[in-house]
Structure formats: C-alpha cells, structure tokens
Scaffold this motif. Structure first.
Motif, PDB file in Angstrom:
ATOM      1  N   PHE A  87     -20.974  87.006 -16.154  1.00  0.00           N
ATOM      2  CA  PHE A  87     -21.635  86.240 -16.902  1.00  0.00           C
ATOM      3  C   PHE A  87     -21.246  86.521 -18.506  1.00  0.00           C
ATOM      4  O   PHE A  87     -20.926  85.399 -18.985  1.00  0.00           O
ATOM      5  N   ILE A  88     -21.121  87.872 -18.976  1.00  0.00           N
ATOM      6  CA  ILE A  88     -20.854  87.793 -20.381  1.00  0.00           C
ATOM      7  C   ILE A  88     -19.661  87.555 -20.605  1.00  0.00           C
ATOM      8  O   ILE A  88     -19.420  86.950 -21.909  1.00  0.00           O
ATOM      9  N   ALA A  89     -18.481  87.685 -19.686  1.00  0.00           N
ATOM     10  CA  ALA A  89     -17.164  87.448 -20.090  1.00  0.00           C
ATOM     11  C   ALA A  89     -16.788  86.045 -19.700  1.00  0.00           C
ATOM     12  O   ALA A  89     -15.620  85.714 -20.030  1.00  0.00           O
ATOM     13  N   ARG A  90     -17.771  85.270 -19.085  1.00  0.00           N
ATOM     14  CA  ARG A  90     -17.823  83.746 -18.480  1.00  0.00           C
ATOM     15  C   ARG A  90     -16.526  83.833 -17.666  1.00  0.00           C
ATOM     16  O   ARG A  90     -15.384  83.044 -17.740  1.00  0.00           O
ATOM     17  N   ASP A  91     -16.645  84.766 -16.831  1.00  0.00           N
ATOM     18  CA  ASP A  91     -15.197  85.098 -15.878  1.00  0.00           C
ATOM     19  C   ASP A  91     -15.552  84.499 -14.532  1.00  0.00           C
ATOM     20  O   ASP A  91     -16.235  85.237 -13.701  1.00  0.00           O
ATOM     21  N   ALA A  92     -15.028  83.230 -14.294  1.00  0.00           N
ATOM     22  CA  ALA A  92     -15.295  82.558 -13.022  1.00  0.00           C
ATOM     23  C   ALA A  92     -14.338  83.328 -11.928  1.00  0.00           C
ATOM     24  O   ALA A  92     -15.091  83.315 -10.772  1.00  0.00           O
ATOM     25  N   GLY A  93     -13.464  83.915 -12.195  1.00  0.00           N
ATOM     26  CA  GLY A  93     -12.869  84.678 -11.219  1.00  0.00           C
ATOM     27  C   GLY A  93     -13.508  85.718 -10.568  1.00  0.00           C
ATOM     28  O   GLY A  93     -13.718  86.064  -9.298  1.00  0.00           O
ATOM     29  N   LEU A  94     -14.020  86.376 -11.700  1.00  0.00           N
ATOM     30  CA  LEU A  94     -14.861  87.506 -11.183  1.00  0.00           C
ATOM     31  C   LEU A  94     -16.220  87.150 -10.389  1.00  0.00           C
ATOM     32  O   LEU A  94     -16.496  87.935  -9.405  1.00  0.00           O
ATOM     33  N   ALA A  95     -16.603  86.237 -10.734  1.00  0.00           N
ATOM     34  CA  ALA A  95     -17.822  85.610 -10.193  1.00  0.00           C
ATOM     35  C   ALA A  95     -17.571  85.264  -8.846  1.00  0.00           C
ATOM     36  O   ALA A  95     -18.312  85.324  -7.767  1.00  0.00           O
ATOM     37  N   GLU A  96     -16.519  84.718  -8.459  1.00  0.00           N
ATOM     38  CA  GLU A  96     -15.971  84.145  -7.197  1.00  0.00           C
ATOM     39  C   GLU A  96     -15.741  85.424  -6.424  1.00  0.00           C
ATOM     40  O   GLU A  96     -16.121  85.399  -5.284  1.00  0.00           O
ATOM     41  N   ASP A  97     -15.208  86.395  -6.877  1.00  0.00           N
ATOM     42  CA  ASP A  97     -15.132  87.615  -6.144  1.00  0.00           C
ATOM     43  C   ASP A  97     -16.562  88.099  -5.700  1.00  0.00           C
ATOM     44  O   ASP A  97     -16.628  88.805  -4.597  1.00  0.00           O
ATOM     45  N   VAL A  98     -17.503  88.167  -6.651  1.00  0.00           N
ATOM     46  CA  VAL A  98     -18.825  88.646  -6.353  1.00  0.00           C
ATOM     47  C   VAL A  98     -19.379  87.979  -5.111  1.00  0.00           C
ATOM     48  O   VAL A  98     -19.918  88.313  -3.950  1.00  0.00           O
ATOM     49  N   ALA A 124     -31.299  68.342   1.360  1.00  0.00           N
ATOM     50  CA  ALA A 124     -32.110  67.093   0.473  1.00  0.00           C
ATOM     51  C   ALA A 124     -32.977  68.045  -0.335  1.00  0.00           C
ATOM     52  O   ALA A 124     -33.070  67.643  -1.857  1.00  0.00           O
ATOM     53  N   ILE A 125     -33.451  69.175   0.024  1.00  0.00           N
ATOM     54  CA  ILE A 125     -34.330  69.977  -1.129  1.00  0.00           C
ATOM     55  C   ILE A 125     -33.466  70.413  -2.197  1.00  0.00           C
ATOM     56  O   ILE A 125     -33.679  70.458  -3.282  1.00  0.00           O
ATOM     57  N   ASP A 126     -32.338  71.205  -1.880  1.00  0.00           N
ATOM     58  CA  ASP A 126     -31.262  71.585  -2.548  1.00  0.00           C
ATOM     59  C   ASP A 126     -31.043  70.652  -3.633  1.00  0.00           C
ATOM     60  O   ASP A 126     -30.866  71.055  -4.834  1.00  0.00           O
ATOM     61  N   ALA A 127     -30.705  69.551  -2.990  1.00  0.00           N
ATOM     62  CA  ALA A 127     -29.907  68.453  -3.928  1.00  0.00           C
ATOM     63  C   ALA A 127     -30.938  67.903  -4.902  1.00  0.00           C
ATOM     64  O   ALA A 127     -30.728  67.869  -6.207  1.00  0.00           O
ATOM     65  N   LEU A 128     -32.425  67.868  -4.518  1.00  0.00           N
ATOM     66  CA  LEU A 128     -33.571  67.695  -5.504  1.00  0.00           C
ATOM     67  C   LEU A 128     -33.522  68.556  -6.434  1.00  0.00           C
ATOM     68  O   LEU A 128     -33.908  68.128  -7.846  1.00  0.00           O
ATOM     69  N   GLU A 129     -33.382  69.889  -6.181  1.00  0.00           N
ATOM     70  CA  GLU A 129     -33.530  71.045  -7.473  1.00  0.00           C
ATOM     71  C   GLU A 129     -32.560  70.665  -8.359  1.00  0.00           C
ATOM     72  O   GLU A 129     -32.768  70.900  -9.704  1.00  0.00           O
ATOM     73  N   GLU A 130     -31.280  70.380  -7.909  1.00  0.00           N
ATOM     74  CA  GLU A 130     -30.214  70.034  -8.849  1.00  0.00           C
ATOM     75  C   GLU A 130     -30.382  69.016  -9.525  1.00  0.00           C
ATOM     76  O   GLU A 130     -30.187  69.013 -10.948  1.00  0.00           O
ATOM     77  N   GLN A 151     -24.168  80.510 -10.882  1.00  0.00           N
ATOM     78  CA  GLN A 151     -24.366  80.036 -12.227  1.00  0.00           C
ATOM     79  C   GLN A 151     -23.386  80.121 -13.380  1.00  0.00           C
ATOM     80  O   GLN A 151     -23.036  79.208 -14.193  1.00  0.00           O
ATOM     81  N   VAL A 152     -22.403  81.272 -13.270  1.00  0.00           N
ATOM     82  CA  VAL A 152     -21.378  81.473 -13.910  1.00  0.00           C
ATOM     83  C   VAL A 152     -20.333  80.474 -13.726  1.00  0.00           C
ATOM     84  O   VAL A 152     -19.810  80.073 -14.503  1.00  0.00           O
ATOM     85  N   ILE A 153     -20.067  80.320 -12.363  1.00  0.00           N
ATOM     86  CA  ILE A 153     -19.174  79.385 -11.997  1.00  0.00           C
ATOM     87  C   ILE A 153     -19.553  77.940 -12.527  1.00  0.00           C
ATOM     88  O   ILE A 153     -18.679  77.034 -13.174  1.00  0.00           O
ATOM     89  N   TYR A 154     -20.739  77.741 -12.549  1.00  0.00           N
ATOM     90  CA  TYR A 154     -21.114  76.417 -13.007  1.00  0.00           C
ATOM     91  C   TYR A 154     -20.906  76.175 -14.883  1.00  0.00           C
ATOM     92  O   TYR A 154     -20.737  75.288 -14.961  1.00  0.00           O
ATOM     93  N   THR A 157     -19.061  72.632 -12.270  1.00  0.00           N
ATOM     94  CA  THR A 157     -19.640  72.627 -10.958  1.00  0.00           C
ATOM     95  C   THR A 157     -20.053  73.537 -10.125  1.00  0.00           C
ATOM     96  O   THR A 157     -19.677  74.685 -10.371  1.00  0.00           O
ATOM     97  N   LEU A 158     -20.978  73.312  -9.464  1.00  0.00           N
ATOM     98  CA  LEU A 158     -21.509  74.645  -8.477  1.00  0.00           C
ATOM     99  C   LEU A 158     -20.382  74.733  -7.413  1.00  0.00           C
ATOM    100  O   LEU A 158     -19.834  73.571  -7.013  1.00  0.00           O
TER     101      LEU A 158
END
Lengths: 234, 234
Positions: free
Chosen positions: B144-155, A57-63, B210-213, B218-219
């Motif tokens: 982040f710089i490349a806006r690469d969601a795949g690399l972000a998921e890998d991280v 619930a806290i995480d959701a509020l932050e979002e 954050q990059v994925i978002y 979506t997060l």
C-alpha cells in the motif's frame, strides 16, 4: 438561496439513492441468511446453491455503494453531518457484504452436512438463531433509515441474547461430540455455522453503533456488551 | 499556481500523517498476532493478558484514522485518485481493526487452553501459521505504502498457502478429536484459533486487493483464489 437549496436537495436525492441500495443489500442478506438456514433444515440443495450463487449480487451492490458514495463526496463536497452520513453508509455496506459471506458459507456447509448423519435438533436451533439475527439486521437498518438511536440501542442489547443462544449451542454440540466420535465432523460444521451467524449479529451491532454515532455524535461507551462465554469460562 | 501547489502539498502532508497512523496500527496488529501465538506456545499468561488489553489501542487508532480521514475530505475536498486513496485508508483501518480483534481472541483462547491437556505439536503449528499471516499483513501494508500492485498480487497468491496450512491443521485436529474425546474441547479452541488466523490472512488479501484497485483502477477479476477445503471437500 435558491442555489443553496438546489445543492442541498441534490445531496439529499443522492443520499436517498444510496440508502435505497443499502436497504436492497440488507434485504438480500436477510433472505440469504434465512434461505441458507432453511436449506440446512430441509436439505434443499437447490436453495443452498441459490444462496451460494446469490452472494455475487450482494458483492456487486457493495461495489456500487462504494462507487456511488465516492461520486457523491467528490461531486457534492458534503461536510460535517452529511459527510459522516456518507461514510457511515460505506461502513454499513462493508458490514452487509461480510454478513453475506457468512450466509454463503452457511449454504456451503449445509450442502456438506447433507452427506453426514444428522444431529438431532441442530438444524432447528440454527434456524432459530438465524431468524433472531436476521431480525437484528433488519432492525439495525431500520434504525439507520429512521436515525433512531433508541432502536439501535435495542439492537445492541438484543445481540446479548444471540450470544447466549450461541453459547447454549456450543455446549450442546460439544456434548454430542463427546458422546459419539462419529458426530465430530458434523458438529464441527455446525459449530462454525453457529459462530458465523453469531458474527452476523456482531455486524448488526456494528451498524447499530454507527447509527448511535451518527445521531448522538459519540460511539457507545466502553466495550460493547459481549456474552460469548466459550472463550471466557469454558 | 502557487495556491494549487500549496493545496496539493497540504493534502499530501495530511495523507502522509494518516498513512503513518495506518502503519502504526499495522505494527500493533502484527505484534499482537505474534505475541498471542507466542503466549499460546509458552503458556505465558502475562503476555496473553497484554495482548488482550492492547487491543484498545488498536481500536482507538482506527477511530483516529476515521476522524482524520473525514477531516481531510471535508477540508481538502479531494477528488478522483486522491479521494479513492483516502477511502482506501479507511477500509484498511477497518481490516486492521478486525484483525486486531482476532489476535485478541487468540490471546483469550490461549489462556483457556492453558487449563487443558496440551495437544502435541499444535502450538508450534499455530505459531507458524501466525507468522505466515503476519508476513502477509506486513507485505500488504508495504504494498500500500509503495503503491506496488506486484507485491499486492503476490500477497493474494500467498494467501492460498495460508489456506492450505489451515486445511492441514483442520484435518489434524479432527484426528486428535476422533482418537480421544478428552481432546475435543482443546481441539475446538485450536480450530477456532486457526480459523481466526486464516481470517486475518483474508483481511491481508482484502488490503492487497484495495492496493490493486488503487493502482490499476480495477479490482482483481472474479473471486479471490480460495482454498479453504473444509467446506468444499470434507
């Protein structure tokens, strides 16, 4: 003039709405911290489990705060002090979300500690530390709502006492470990709990510093007062 | 059209400038982490001292990023994706600032550990953990710089390996403590070091999320993958 008045109050209304969300978040975090410490002391598994689950619930509020602030910026185009306020709200939400994580971690460790031989006096000391830090958090948020730089400075100074309480606990747990190796696992968890609560105090200080920045335009000079002696002296 | 073009490129230019600051900050944090781990291993006091003092530059960069982002929002009035990007930059700066604090803490503890009997193999294991986490941080920023969601998921996924390395270290230090109480103080510091490096990994994951978002809107669903077993199983 009427239009300007209208725009101003629309911003203020939106700001009040996100501030209300921040206060709700703060209330949840304070309760989580206090409940997790109580669960540790009374070995109340159900309460610990409730804190664990309540973090969502806290995480959701932050979002929600983040989304609402982004909407507010895009829609109202605040500048100068108003923009600074909105960005501060987002920073406070981040600090509260992290603090919620620490309370959740405390609840998890409370469950683990229930399966180990208790360390005399430890749970009570942790509860007192958590209460002090809970008050810091409450006062930091009150200082934000009232834009009270004096109260914020007070929070900053009182965080020093929290650091001292933590240092005392660190030494005490170390002694228990040295006395009897069977205490080591429990003391490790207690150490992490104490450190995490101390970190919530740091987040309260961060909020207080944001309030000082918001009201005076400058961050408090130099390093924040810091009295974690465990990495300095020992 | 010409005006719009002009406004767009002014925003892009400003954004590039804060992104450059973020990359500079990232470079400083990666270096601080790696240097602090090296200082621990080689007991290089001067290097540890340099990391300690260097944290001020990281803190100053965070403040510059915040100020620059606020200026950018007030001046360019970005909305939708552009606004989201600027707010993401501020979140990344916060994550990097905290990571810098952890590297500084590592450097402080390296100095303290120099005065205690060494734990065999510990410094090398810490260095390997720090290297893995440094790579996570680097890849998260590149994503982040490349806006690469795949690399972000890998991280995100690779942070699980970091958690596993941390769990193994936790058990190892615990064994050393139980074997000989004279190891307790050193192992406590090593524990905190390992935990702090693991937390830098969490910050890299936060950046990746954050990059994925930013790229998908979506997060990542549900809790992030988490494998710190020290509060779960033991």
């Amino acid at each position: 003039m009427i239009t300007e008045q209208h725009i101003l109050s629309a911003f203020d209304r939106d700001l009040e709405s996100v501030q209300a969300m921040i206060m709700k978040m703060g209330g949840l975090v304070e309760a989580a911290l206090s409940d997790a410490a109580a669960a540790l002391e009374t070995q109340d598994e159900a309460l610990a489990e409730q804190v664990r689950k309540g973090d969502a619930a806290i995480d959701a509020l932050e979002e929600s705060v983040n989304a609402e602030c982004a909407r507010l910026i895009a829609l109202r185009g605040p500048i100068a002090g108003d923009l600074r306020t909105v960005l501060t709200v987002m920073k406070i939400a981040t600090a509260l979300e992290r603090s919620g994580d620490y309370a959740k971690n405390l609840a998890k460790r409370a469950l683990v500690l229930g399966q180990l031989a208790p360390i005399p006096g430890a749970a009570g000391a942790i509860r007192r530390l958590a209460r002090q830090v809970g008050l810091l958090l409450k006062d930091a948020l009150d200082a934000f709502i009232a834009r009270d730089a004096g109260l914020a400075e007070d929070v900053r100074q009182r965080d020093l006492e929290v650091d001292q309480m933590y240092n005392a606990l660190f030494r005490e747990f170390l002694t228990f470990m040295m006395e009897d190796p069977r205490n080591i696992t429990a003391c490790m968890h207690l150490h992490f709990i104490a450190k995490n609560i101390e970190r919530v105090g740091d987040h309260a200080t961060t909020i207080a510093e944001q309030v000082i920045y918001l009201t005076t335009g400058t961050l408090p000079g130099g390093d924040r007062p810091k009295a974690d002696l465990t990495v300095e002296g020992q």
